[in-house]
Design an enzyme around this catalytic site. Sequence first.
Site, mmCIF file in Angstrom:
data_model
loop_
_atom_site.group_PDB
_atom_site.id
_atom_site.type_symbol
_atom_site.label_atom_id
_atom_site.label_comp_id
_atom_site.label_asym_id
_atom_site.label_seq_id
_atom_site.Cartn_x
_atom_site.Cartn_y
_atom_site.Cartn_z
ATOM 1 C CE1 TYR A 70 -4.347 -1.076 -0.254
ATOM 2 C CE2 TYR A 70 -3.432 -2.925 0.969
ATOM 3 C CZ TYR A 70 -4.438 -2.382 0.196
ATOM 4 O OH TYR A 70 -5.531 -3.129 -0.147
ATOM 5 C CD GLN A 105 -17.460 0.324 -7.886
ATOM 6 O OE1 GLN A 105 -17.271 -0.871 -7.745
ATOM 7 N NE2 GLN A 105 -17.815 0.844 -9.043
ATOM 8 C CG ASN A 106 -12.168 5.005 -8.399
ATOM 9 O OD1 ASN A 106 -12.356 3.811 -8.570
ATOM 10 N ND2 ASN A 106 -12.218 5.891 -9.363
ATOM 11 C CB VAL A 107 -9.236 3.748 -2.385
ATOM 12 C CG1 VAL A 107 -10.346 2.775 -2.032
ATOM 13 C CG2 VAL A 107 -8.184 3.053 -3.257
ATOM 14 C CG HIS A 123 -14.883 0.116 -2.371
ATOM 15 N ND1 HIS A 123 -14.768 -0.360 -3.654
ATOM 16 C CD2 HIS A 123 -16.065 -0.377 -1.912
ATOM 17 C CE1 HIS A 123 -15.835 -1.099 -3.967
ATOM 18 N NE2 HIS A 123 -16.639 -1.115 -2.922
ATOM 19 C CB CYS A 135 -7.732 0.430 22.366
ATOM 20 S SG CYS A 135 -6.407 0.474 23.592
ATOM 21 C CB CYS A 158 -0.940 2.010 19.482
ATOM 22 S SG CYS A 158 -1.294 2.880 21.019
ATOM 23 C CG ASN A 224 -16.515 0.750 -19.319
ATOM 24 O OD1 ASN A 224 -15.558 0.362 -19.973
ATOM 25 N ND2 ASN A 224 -16.636 0.530 -18.023
ATOM 26 N N PRO A 225 -15.302 2.281 -22.262
ATOM 27 C CG PRO A 225 -12.967 2.237 -22.083
ATOM 28 C CD PRO A 225 -14.216 2.589 -21.326
#
Length: 252
Positions: A70, A105-107, A123, A135, A158, A224-225
């Site tokens: 990530y 839906q994109n982040v 999302h 915790c 933490c 959409n293509p």
Amino acid sequence: MLPEDALGQVRGWIAAAARIVVLTGAGISAESGVPTFRDAQTGLWAHFRPEDLATEDAFRRDPQRVWDWYAERREALRTVRPNAGHAALARFAARHPGRLTVVTQNVDGLHQAAGSPDVLALHGNLSEDRWLDPCPLAGRGAPGCGAALAEPGRPPRCVQCGNPLRPAVVWFGEMLPERALARAEQAAAACELMLVVGTSGQVWPAAGLVHAARAAGARVVVVNPAPTELDDVAHVVLSGTSVQLLPRLLET
Ligand code: NAD
């Protein structure tokens, strides 16, 4: 119908609709240089198995590997900019306050960066983190240390309880953020027109919003293509990219 006629028809629907929902997927960011998940040549999953990286199990098994993957995606996004498709949506919302709801839906945060207000990010957002677990020191009257600082690391943890941070995105098998999903469902049920842009329609419950809008009487337009699983639900399918089509549809 000829492509130009279809464009004209959809422009007419946009002009007449008091409430429009735009559901976007990875394809709207493709022309900004962000790879989609499923496009065979360039998609992220062409190189990785999702269950190796984008699940809670994967993170618990090997937090450093998932964190690092990530981190690379975050780094790649640092130089990415919204494209003309994101910008057309943001400008339309500015010109017509309250008429357009963007559900994504994109982040990648590109709708927000383009200036779209109040984006419903189903999302999550890659630029944010959250604690993996509640915790472990909380309970029996103790507040826990949820507000404590994270120590730098891969992942950061933490300083008091060792709880790791994780990206605040929705992984496979996880629930969607309740409030965003509820608001998206309301918007889908109440809109007169839904534009479905850059999504393959394979991921649920996001794809279910399109079925819900159609069932509630909305007109549905796919941009959409390539063919998608939602083409059968649409009144009109416009074949082209979001950069080609969104400015022409929305900048009237
Ligand atoms: P997907 O990869 O399944 O489908 C991408 C779709 O975009 C395809 O239908 C493809 O034909 C279309 N497309 C490709 N280029 C396009 C363009 N220039 N203009 C318009 N459409 C184009 O993506 P999905 O349907 O969003 O679902 C997969 C999941 O991927 C989602 O959960 C999402 O969270 C995640 N994801 C997000 C990003 C991001 O934030 N940018 C990137 C990759 C994946």
